[in-house]
Design a protein around this motif. Structure first.
Motif, PDB file in Angstrom:
ATOM      1  N   ALA A   1     -15.790  58.173  47.515  1.00 35.31           N
ATOM      2  CA  ALA A   1     -14.824  58.712  48.011  1.00 35.31           C
ATOM      3  C   ALA A   1     -14.993  60.345  48.081  1.00 35.31           C
ATOM      4  O   ALA A   1     -14.224  61.117  48.538  1.00 35.31           O
ATOM      5  CB  ALA A   1     -13.414  58.490  47.620  1.00 35.31           C
ATOM      6  N   THR A   2     -16.161  60.728  47.270  1.00 34.74           N
ATOM      7  CA  THR A   2     -16.138  62.172  47.137  1.00 34.74           C
ATOM      8  C   THR A   2     -17.636  62.144  46.639  1.00 34.74           C
ATOM      9  O   THR A   2     -18.077  62.619  45.497  1.00 34.74           O
ATOM     10  CB  THR A   2     -15.384  62.815  45.822  1.00 34.74           C
ATOM     11  N   CYS A   3     -18.600  62.407  47.816  1.00 31.54           N
ATOM     12  CA  CYS A   3     -19.945  62.230  47.362  1.00 31.54           C
ATOM     13  C   CYS A   3     -20.621  63.408  46.929  1.00 31.54           C
ATOM     14  O   CYS A   3     -21.564  63.372  46.308  1.00 31.54           O
ATOM     15  CB  CYS A   3     -20.601  61.716  48.631  1.00 31.54           C
ATOM     16  N   GLY A   4     -20.050  64.533  47.060  1.00 34.75           N
ATOM     17  CA  GLY A   4     -20.503  65.791  46.538  1.00 34.75           C
ATOM     18  C   GLY A   4     -22.068  65.985  46.562  1.00 34.75           C
ATOM     19  O   GLY A   4     -22.585  66.104  47.740  1.00 34.75           O
TER      20      GLY A   4
ATOM     21  N   GLY B   1     -24.401  63.999  45.730  1.00 31.01           N
ATOM     22  CA  GLY B   1     -24.953  62.784  46.154  1.00 31.01           C
ATOM     23  C   GLY B   1     -25.305  61.801  44.873  1.00 31.01           C
ATOM     24  O   GLY B   1     -26.078  60.941  45.079  1.00 31.01           O
ATOM     25  N   TYR B   2     -25.261  62.089  43.539  1.00 28.52           N
ATOM     26  CA  TYR B   2     -25.609  61.580  42.539  1.00 28.52           C
ATOM     27  C   TYR B   2     -24.831  60.138  42.124  1.00 28.52           C
ATOM     28  O   TYR B   2     -25.477  59.222  41.964  1.00 28.52           O
ATOM     29  CB  TYR B   2     -25.517  62.462  41.207  1.00 28.52           C
ATOM     30  N   ASP B   3     -23.638  60.178  42.499  1.00 27.71           N
ATOM     31  CA  ASP B   3     -22.739  58.995  42.262  1.00 27.71           C
ATOM     32  C   ASP B   3     -23.503  57.989  43.596  1.00 27.71           C
ATOM     33  O   ASP B   3     -23.385  56.824  43.462  1.00 27.71           O
ATOM     34  CB  ASP B   3     -21.406  59.208  42.456  1.00 27.71           C
TER      35      ASP B   3
ATOM     36  N   ALA C   1     -20.171  56.660  52.073  1.00 27.71           N
ATOM     37  CA  ALA C   1     -20.005  57.906  51.236  1.00 27.71           C
ATOM     38  C   ALA C   1     -19.230  59.008  51.878  1.00 27.71           C
ATOM     39  O   ALA C   1     -19.577  59.340  53.068  1.00 27.71           O
ATOM     40  CB  ALA C   1     -21.262  58.448  50.656  1.00 27.71           C
ATOM     41  N   LEU C   2     -18.311  59.668  51.484  1.00 30.87           N
ATOM     42  CA  LEU C   2     -17.317  60.546  52.107  1.00 30.87           C
ATOM     43  C   LEU C   2     -17.168  61.878  51.366  1.00 30.87           C
ATOM     44  O   LEU C   2     -17.160  61.894  50.212  1.00 30.87           O
ATOM     45  CB  LEU C   2     -15.588  60.162  52.147  1.00 30.87           C
ATOM     46  N   ASP C   3     -17.004  62.996  52.256  1.00 30.85           N
ATOM     47  CA  ASP C   3     -16.779  64.320  51.697  1.00 30.85           C
ATOM     48  C   ASP C   3     -16.044  64.973  52.791  1.00 30.85           C
ATOM     49  O   ASP C   3     -16.497  64.925  54.130  1.00 30.85           O
ATOM     50  CB  ASP C   3     -18.060  64.838  50.903  1.00 30.85           C
TER      51      ASP C   3
ATOM     52  N   VAL D   1     -21.383  71.049  53.230  1.00 35.76           N
ATOM     53  CA  VAL D   1     -22.617  71.424  52.237  1.00 35.76           C
ATOM     54  C   VAL D   1     -22.739  70.272  51.457  1.00 35.76           C
ATOM     55  O   VAL D   1     -23.977  70.029  51.049  1.00 35.76           O
ATOM     56  CB  VAL D   1     -22.137  72.723  51.577  1.00 35.76           C
ATOM     57  N   ALA D   2     -21.598  69.742  51.006  1.00 38.09           N
ATOM     58  CA  ALA D   2     -21.957  68.405  50.015  1.00 38.09           C
ATOM     59  C   ALA D   2     -22.503  67.300  50.723  1.00 38.09           C
ATOM     60  O   ALA D   2     -23.397  66.589  50.252  1.00 38.09           O
ATOM     61  CB  ALA D   2     -20.220  68.054  49.782  1.00 38.09           C
ATOM     62  N   LEU D   3     -22.147  67.041  52.167  1.00 34.30           N
ATOM     63  CA  LEU D   3     -22.989  66.123  52.742  1.00 34.30           C
ATOM     64  C   LEU D   3     -24.411  66.352  53.012  1.00 34.30           C
ATOM     65  O   LEU D   3     -25.354  65.322  52.903  1.00 34.30           O
ATOM     66  CB  LEU D   3     -22.343  65.788  54.326  1.00 34.30           C
TER      67      LEU D   3
ATOM     68  N   SER E   1     -17.974  62.760  57.382  1.00 33.02           N
ATOM     69  CA  SER E   1     -17.394  63.914  57.142  1.00 33.02           C
ATOM     70  C   SER E   1     -15.766  63.546  57.344  1.00 33.02           C
ATOM     71  O   SER E   1     -15.399  64.039  58.328  1.00 33.02           O
ATOM     72  CB  SER E   1     -17.989  64.919  58.111  1.00 33.02           C
ATOM     73  N   THR E   2     -15.253  63.478  56.262  1.00 27.55           N
ATOM     74  CA  THR E   2     -13.717  62.915  56.399  1.00 27.55           C
ATOM     75  C   THR E   2     -13.096  62.985  54.923  1.00 27.55           C
ATOM     76  O   THR E   2     -13.726  63.063  54.101  1.00 27.55           O
ATOM     77  CB  THR E   2     -13.546  61.682  57.006  1.00 27.55           C
ATOM     78  N   CYS E   3     -11.680  63.040  55.147  1.00 27.69           N
ATOM     79  CA  CYS E   3     -10.918  63.094  53.934  1.00 27.69           C
ATOM     80  C   CYS E   3     -10.775  61.493  53.349  1.00 27.69           C
ATOM     81  O   CYS E   3     -10.726  60.635  54.056  1.00 27.69           O
ATOM     82  CB  CYS E   3      -9.493  63.704  54.248  1.00 27.69           C
TER      83      CYS E   3
ATOM     84  N   GLY F   1     -12.268  67.303  41.670  1.00 30.47           N
ATOM     85  CA  GLY F   1     -12.386  68.482  41.408  1.00 30.47           C
ATOM     86  C   GLY F   1     -13.263  69.350  42.478  1.00 30.47           C
ATOM     87  O   GLY F   1     -13.119  68.984  43.890  1.00 30.47           O
ATOM     88  N   TYR F   2     -14.130  70.214  42.135  1.00 26.53           N
ATOM     89  CA  TYR F   2     -14.758  71.118  42.952  1.00 26.53           C
ATOM     90  C   TYR F   2     -16.356  70.731  42.925  1.00 26.53           C
ATOM     91  O   TYR F   2     -16.781  69.810  41.936  1.00 26.53           O
ATOM     92  CB  TYR F   2     -14.714  72.403  42.774  1.00 26.53           C
ATOM     93  N   LEU F   3     -17.087  70.972  43.978  1.00 28.25           N
ATOM     94  CA  LEU F   3     -18.339  70.624  44.079  1.00 28.25           C
ATOM     95  C   LEU F   3     -18.981  71.368  43.100  1.00 28.25           C
ATOM     96  O   LEU F   3     -19.376  72.590  43.023  1.00 28.25           O
ATOM     97  CB  LEU F   3     -18.885  71.042  45.519  1.00 28.25           C
TER      98      LEU F   3
HETATM   99  C1  LIG Z   1     -16.734  66.832  41.554  1.00 21.95           C
HETATM  100  S1  LIG Z   1     -17.395  66.657  43.477  1.00 21.95           S
HETATM  101  C2  LIG Z   1     -18.242  65.093  43.519  1.00 21.95           C
HETATM  102  C3  LIG Z   1     -19.322  65.079  43.008  1.00 21.95           C
HETATM  103  C4  LIG Z   1     -20.183  64.011  43.437  1.00 21.95           C
HETATM  104  N1  LIG Z   1     -19.578  62.747  42.863  1.00 21.95           N
HETATM  105  C5  LIG Z   1     -21.800  63.679  42.836  1.00 21.95           C
HETATM  106  O1  LIG Z   1     -22.165  62.872  42.489  1.00 21.95           O
HETATM  107  O2  LIG Z   1     -22.217  64.852  43.027  1.00 21.95           O
HETATM  108  C6  LIG Z   1     -15.823  66.524  44.206  1.00 21.95           C
HETATM  109  C7  LIG Z   1     -16.100  66.610  45.712  1.00 21.95           C
HETATM  110  O3  LIG Z   1     -14.965  66.036  46.398  1.00 21.95           O
HETATM  111  C8  LIG Z   1     -14.986  66.646  47.718  1.00 21.95           C
HETATM  112  N2  LIG Z   1     -13.633  66.595  48.211  1.00 21.95           N
HETATM  113  C9  LIG Z   1     -12.374  67.521  48.070  1.00 21.95           C
HETATM  114  N3  LIG Z   1     -11.506  67.106  48.780  1.00 21.95           N
HETATM  115  C10 LIG Z   1     -11.872  65.927  49.473  1.00 21.95           C
HETATM  116  C11 LIG Z   1     -11.111  64.886  50.262  1.00 21.95           C
HETATM  117  N4  LIG Z   1      -9.774  65.283  50.605  1.00 21.95           N
HETATM  118  N5  LIG Z   1     -11.826  63.931  50.591  1.00 21.95           N
HETATM  119  C12 LIG Z   1     -13.136  63.670  50.420  1.00 21.95           C
HETATM  120  N6  LIG Z   1     -14.048  64.697  49.624  1.00 21.95           N
HETATM  121  C13 LIG Z   1     -13.323  65.637  49.227  1.00 21.95           C
HETATM  122  C14 LIG Z   1     -15.456  68.183  47.524  1.00 21.95           C
HETATM  123  O4  LIG Z   1     -15.913  68.654  48.516  1.00 21.95           O
HETATM  124  C15 LIG Z   1     -16.481  67.916  46.524  1.00 21.95           C
HETATM  125  O5  LIG Z   1     -17.738  67.708  47.327  1.00 21.95           O
END
Ligand SMILES: C[S@@+](CC[C@H](N)C(=O)[O-])C[C@H]1O[C@@H](n2cnc3c(N)ncnc32)[C@H](O)[C@@H]1O
Length: 266
Positions: free
Chosen positions: A100-103, A105-107, A126-128, A132-134, A157-159, A181-183
């Motif tokens: 739900a938060t691919c960031g 990409g490690y997860d 995988a969603l973000d 830049v995260a995608l 690319s979605t919430c 949290g944050y990327l």
């Molecule tokens: C801690 S990082 C995730 C790390 C990631 N799982 C990894 O393995 O690198 C949190 C991610 O959540 C994303 N994010 C924030 N709000 C979000 C939302 N409402 N829906 C999906 N992703 C969201 C951020 O853009 C950020 O990339």
């Protein structure tokens, strides 16, 4: 043996860890996490839930979890490593799972390695929110996977509050993971927010199958992080106990360390 007296339950739920561990077991720390004893007495959460689960296919597989848990408690393993180890106990080859938060990409990559096999049935959605995260996730997958494996991952690319709009209808989802949290390495103001995290959790509750897991790593060291954890905790505390088993793992003397939350659907 009752469920609450099983070692894993003791670890997750007791206010006094190891209270129920026999003194003789203390000589061997591995006994704290003896998941593989007499199967008639094996009331671990995973075994119990998978036995009831319509998507259960085989006995629980607990590769390396006991060591990872011990090392986490002794400060030698990270929360992400605990989460990945627990996922491995639940996720099977051919499953569908959601990051739900691919960031970076490690997860996503870890999940892909859990579901991919020659059947080509496994899927990782995988969603973000951030491009830049995608991009980072896409690059990691492209450099780490062969073409067949790469086909099993879909990026959106979605919430995560809208996850039901992007995953196929009527699929069986084994795992939904939120790493909040944050990327890392990115814009620290682009954080997950309590309101959409809650909507994402409600969507995850609807899509995850019995025997499946919602997994969260909740960071509390940034503004809004503690409030977000309170939201997650209130959501988890309100889930029906006959349908869900919910727990958290928290380092008591590292107040800013991520809190691990597992919501296991019975
Ligand atoms: C801690 S990082 C995730 C790390 C990631 N799982 C990894 O393995 O690198 C949190 C991610 O959540 C994303 N994010 C924030 N709000 C979000 C939302 N409402 N829906 C999906 N992703 C969201 C951020 O853009 C950020 O990339």
């Amino acid at each position: 043996m009752s469920k609450l007296h099983h070692p894993i339950s003791t670890l997750f739920f007791s206010h006094k860890p190891f209270l129920f561990v026999p003194a003789s077991s203390l000589r061997n720390p591995r006994n704290f996490f003896n998941f593989t004893t007499n199967s008639t007495n094996n009331h671990s959460l995973v075994a119990a839930a998978q036995a009831q689960s319509p998507i259960a296919k085989k006995p629980p597989n607990l590769p390396g979890l006991e060591n990872v848990m011990l090392e986490y408690m002794f400060g030698k393993k990270k929360a992400t490593e605990v989460a990945h180890s627990v996922w491995k106990c639940v996720v099977q080859k051919g499953d569908a799972v959601i990051d739900a938060t691919c960031g970076n990409g490690y997860d996503t990559l870890a999940m892909l390695n859990m579901v991919a096999d020659k059947s080509q049935k496994g899927r990782v959605y995988a969603l973000d929110l951030q491009d830049v995260a995608l991009q980072n996730t896409r690059s990691l997958l492209d450099e780490s996977l062969d073409d067949n494996e790469r086909e099993l991952v879909e990026l959106f690319s979605t919430c995560h509050s809208k996850l039901e709009e992007v995953i196929p209808r009527n699929i069986t989802v084994r795992l939904v993971a939120f790493n909040l949290g944050y990327l890392p390495g990115g814009d620290k103001t682009m954080i997950t927010k309590s309101d959409t995290t809650l909507l994402g959790l409600e969507a995850a509750e609807r899509v995850v199958a019995p025997g499946g897991l919602i997994s969260l790593l909740v960071y509390v060291g940034h503004p809004g992080g503690r409030e977000e954890f309170e939201t997650v905790q209130a959501f988890a505390s309100g889930l029906a106990v006959d349908k869900w088993s919910c727990c958290k793992l928290e380092m008591l003397n590292k107040p800013l360390a991520p809190i691990i939350v597992f919501l296991f659907k019975r």
